[in-house]
Motif scaffolding. Sequence first.
Motif, mmCIF file in Angstrom:
data_model
loop_
_atom_site.group_PDB
_atom_site.id
_atom_site.type_symbol
_atom_site.label_atom_id
_atom_site.label_comp_id
_atom_site.label_asym_id
_atom_site.label_seq_id
_atom_site.Cartn_x
_atom_site.Cartn_y
_atom_site.Cartn_z
ATOM 1 N N ARG A 195 0.807 -1.229 0.000
ATOM 2 C CA ARG A 195 0.000 0.000 0.000
ATOM 3 C C ARG A 195 0.836 1.274 0.000
ATOM 4 N NH1 ARG A 195 -3.527 -3.472 3.230
ATOM 5 N NH2 ARG A 195 -2.461 -2.865 5.129
ATOM 6 N N ILE A 196 2.175 1.126 0.027
ATOM 7 C CA ILE A 196 3.002 2.333 -0.018
ATOM 8 C C ILE A 196 3.590 2.500 -1.414
ATOM 9 C CG2 ILE A 196 3.536 2.385 2.458
ATOM 10 C CD1 ILE A 196 6.303 1.226 1.743
ATOM 11 N N ASN A 197 4.041 3.713 -1.683
ATOM 12 C CA ASN A 197 4.602 3.987 -3.006
ATOM 13 C C ASN A 197 6.124 4.052 -2.889
ATOM 14 O OD1 ASN A 197 4.985 4.749 -5.642
ATOM 15 N ND2 ASN A 197 4.502 6.908 -5.242
ATOM 16 N N LYS A 198 6.731 2.886 -2.765
ATOM 17 C CA LYS A 198 8.176 2.811 -2.552
ATOM 18 C C LYS A 198 8.637 1.446 -3.050
ATOM 19 C CE LYS A 198 10.216 5.743 -0.296
ATOM 20 N NZ LYS A 198 11.057 6.833 -0.751
ATOM 21 N N PRO A 199 9.767 1.380 -3.749
ATOM 22 C CA PRO A 199 10.259 0.064 -4.168
ATOM 23 C C PRO A 199 10.502 -0.851 -2.963
ATOM 24 C CG PRO A 199 11.422 1.797 -5.337
ATOM 25 C CD PRO A 199 10.609 2.477 -4.264
ATOM 26 N N ILE A 200 10.194 -2.132 -3.151
ATOM 27 C CA ILE A 200 10.373 -3.120 -2.081
ATOM 28 C C ILE A 200 11.347 -4.192 -2.578
ATOM 29 C CG2 ILE A 200 9.209 -4.832 -0.605
ATOM 30 C CD1 ILE A 200 8.016 -2.046 -0.190
ATOM 31 N N LEU A 201 12.356 -4.482 -1.789
ATOM 32 C CA LEU A 201 13.222 -5.624 -2.101
ATOM 33 C C LEU A 201 12.787 -6.741 -1.169
ATOM 34 C CD1 LEU A 201 16.855 -5.910 -3.093
ATOM 35 C CD2 LEU A 201 16.180 -7.147 -1.038
ATOM 36 N N LEU A 202 12.255 -7.799 -1.762
ATOM 37 C CA LEU A 202 11.721 -8.916 -0.979
ATOM 38 C C LEU A 202 12.687 -10.083 -1.015
ATOM 39 C CD1 LEU A 202 9.283 -10.278 0.517
ATOM 40 C CD2 LEU A 202 8.479 -11.000 -1.745
ATOM 41 N N LYS A 203 13.121 -10.508 0.157
ATOM 42 C CA LYS A 203 14.056 -11.630 0.213
ATOM 43 C C LYS A 203 13.319 -12.953 0.361
ATOM 44 C CE LYS A 203 18.377 -10.034 1.470
ATOM 45 N NZ LYS A 203 19.455 -10.245 2.446
ATOM 46 N N ARG A 204 13.931 -13.979 -0.206
ATOM 47 C CA ARG A 204 13.332 -15.310 -0.117
ATOM 48 C C ARG A 204 13.457 -15.847 1.304
ATOM 49 N NH1 ARG A 204 15.115 -20.446 -3.870
ATOM 50 N NH2 ARG A 204 13.646 -21.959 -3.017
ATOM 51 N N GLY A 205 12.418 -16.481 1.792
ATOM 52 C CA GLY A 205 12.417 -17.032 3.149
ATOM 53 C C GLY A 205 13.444 -18.137 3.319
ATOM 54 N N LEU A 206 13.818 -18.382 4.570
ATOM 55 C CA LEU A 206 14.865 -19.360 4.880
ATOM 56 C C LEU A 206 14.553 -20.751 4.328
ATOM 57 C CD1 LEU A 206 15.278 -18.562 8.702
ATOM 58 C CD2 LEU A 206 16.499 -17.541 6.809
ATOM 59 N N ALA A 207 13.284 -21.081 4.292
ATOM 60 C CA ALA A 207 12.910 -22.418 3.802
ATOM 61 C C ALA A 207 11.725 -22.304 2.854
ATOM 62 C CB ALA A 207 12.584 -23.322 4.973
ATOM 63 N N ALA A 208 11.693 -21.221 2.103
ATOM 64 C CA ALA A 208 10.543 -20.997 1.220
ATOM 65 C C ALA A 208 10.772 -21.596 -0.163
ATOM 66 C CB ALA A 208 10.276 -19.500 1.085
ATOM 67 N N THR A 209 9.736 -22.173 -0.708
ATOM 68 C CA THR A 209 9.816 -22.653 -2.090
ATOM 69 C C THR A 209 9.696 -21.439 -3.009
ATOM 70 O OG1 THR A 209 7.432 -22.891 -2.322
ATOM 71 C CG2 THR A 209 8.641 -24.805 -1.473
ATOM 72 N N ILE A 210 10.057 -21.642 -4.266
ATOM 73 C CA ILE A 210 9.962 -20.551 -5.232
ATOM 74 C C ILE A 210 8.495 -20.123 -5.371
ATOM 75 C CG2 ILE A 210 10.221 -19.994 -7.703
ATOM 76 C CD1 ILE A 210 12.829 -21.675 -7.631
ATOM 77 N N GLU A 211 7.608 -21.080 -5.321
ATOM 78 C CA GLU A 211 6.183 -20.758 -5.444
ATOM 79 C C GLU A 211 5.718 -19.882 -4.270
ATOM 80 O OE1 GLU A 211 3.595 -24.141 -5.536
ATOM 81 O OE2 GLU A 211 1.860 -22.914 -6.095
ATOM 82 N N GLU A 212 6.184 -20.220 -3.076
ATOM 83 C CA GLU A 212 5.812 -19.400 -1.910
ATOM 84 C C GLU A 212 6.401 -17.993 -2.033
ATOM 85 O OE1 GLU A 212 5.507 -23.002 1.404
ATOM 86 O OE2 GLU A 212 7.445 -22.097 0.963
ATOM 87 N N PHE A 213 7.624 -17.935 -2.538
ATOM 88 C CA PHE A 213 8.313 -16.654 -2.729
ATOM 89 C C PHE A 213 7.501 -15.774 -3.706
ATOM 90 C CE2 PHE A 213 12.719 -14.869 -4.259
ATOM 91 C CZ PHE A 213 12.528 -13.717 -3.507
ATOM 92 N N ILE A 214 7.111 -16.384 -4.807
ATOM 93 C CA ILE A 214 6.348 -15.642 -5.823
ATOM 94 C C ILE A 214 5.013 -15.174 -5.237
ATOM 95 C CG2 ILE A 214 5.105 -15.907 -8.023
ATOM 96 C CD1 ILE A 214 7.478 -17.650 -9.001
ATOM 97 N N ASN A 215 4.399 -16.038 -4.446
ATOM 98 C CA ASN A 215 3.124 -15.642 -3.843
ATOM 99 C C ASN A 215 3.281 -14.503 -2.846
ATOM 100 O OD1 ASN A 215 0.534 -17.059 -4.618
ATOM 101 N ND2 ASN A 215 2.006 -18.744 -4.600
ATOM 102 N N SER A 216 4.421 -14.456 -2.186
ATOM 103 C CA SER A 216 4.663 -13.348 -1.262
ATOM 104 C C SER A 216 4.779 -12.036 -2.035
ATOM 105 C CB SER A 216 5.924 -13.599 -0.443
ATOM 106 O OG SER A 216 5.672 -14.634 0.469
ATOM 107 N N ALA A 217 5.439 -12.096 -3.198
ATOM 108 C CA ALA A 217 5.527 -10.896 -4.034
ATOM 109 C C ALA A 217 4.126 -10.496 -4.510
ATOM 110 C CB ALA A 217 6.438 -11.162 -5.226
ATOM 111 N N GLU A 218 3.310 -11.515 -4.769
ATOM 112 C CA GLU A 218 1.941 -11.242 -5.227
ATOM 113 C C GLU A 218 1.147 -10.509 -4.132
ATOM 114 O OE1 GLU A 218 0.858 -11.724 -8.215
ATOM 115 O OE2 GLU A 218 -1.313 -11.536 -8.071
#
Length: 362
Positions: free
Chosen positions: A223-246
């Motif tokens: 909800r903010i207007n600022k670039p976000i760098l999202l790091k992959r979780g310690l044990a996250a699958t790529i699918e979970e990572f993508i869903n977090s970005a979503e």
Amino acid sequence: MNHPELNALRTELDEVNKELLSLINKRGELVQQIGKIKSAQGIKKYDPVRERHMLDLISTENDGPFDTSTLHHLFKEIFKAGLELQEDDHKKELLVSRKQRPENTVVSVKGTDIGGGNPILIAGPCAVESYEQTAEVAEAVKRNGLKILRGGAFKPRTSPYDFQGLGIEGLQILKKVADQYNCAVISEIVHPQDLELASEYLDIIQIGARNMQNYELLKAAGRINKPILLKRGLAATIEEFINSAEYIMSQGNGQIILCERGIRTYERATRNTLDITAVPILKQETHLPVFVDVTHSTGRKDLLLPAAKAALAIGADGVMAEVHPDPAVALSDAAQQMNIEEFERFVEKLVQSGFIKTKQTV
Ligand code: PEP
Ligand code: MN
């Protein structure tokens, strides 16, 4: 065999099939419309009470020749197909998906494009410890042609007794240094409430590995207007990572950079296991820029350069690494941060090997 009556019946049957086809599809369209309303209202797609009502209606209306149980069986298949159609509609391409948007997303930070085909480096201390320490690294960062400085102000540490970061004061130091050295700054924010205030000090907000599935934080970042760098979780699958970005993008903020930072495996030779093929997979599956954090993934200074080369060779849009004026006395990640000399050599080698464009002079 030419049998006029049979032919006529078959013609009629074809017509009925066409009508059934059209009715089934009409039903499908209605189901999709219902699905949209349910999605908007957050109502579950499958409604057993409603299904029971529809089956009862079939029981009372049926006057043969099929018996009711046969019809229930057929209609249940139709209901199931309708539900799948609703789910498909809901599951239709994610906003972050490359299928949704074939062009690369380019995140612009103070005049530097991330994801535009020109890989960049982000470097800085693990944690902001003081103005002097941060300024010293900023000077080296700028001198080596980098445009973005990192530094943790809120440090999510394994032990609550370890240095937790300077908090808001750390953000203020970063802002001051950014203004003085004309660079952009990135820092991790761990609490949704801090996002607004942090936006005043930072150019990119980092969401750390430990918070990749902190959905309230992700939604607030969306909800903010600022670039976000999202790091992959310690044990996250790529699918979970993508869903977090979503989660972030679903709230309106599409300025997202994904960052592979190693995942936890049984291997102990490195701090984490750098999942290098996550880079091309993320590039294929999403339209977002992809970074690799070589410091936290390897946890080893001797592997920073080869890991950075591998990341850039496989298509990363940038690399993140930690630098400290005196790593031996750093308040966090002392073993794996480069000193300024090592950092200079690191940049030089990446420039020499052509992975990073020429060092720009300040
Ligand atoms: C960091 O970049 O400062 C950090 C804590 O990294 P990660 O969230 O990937 O562990
Ligand atoms: Mn660190």
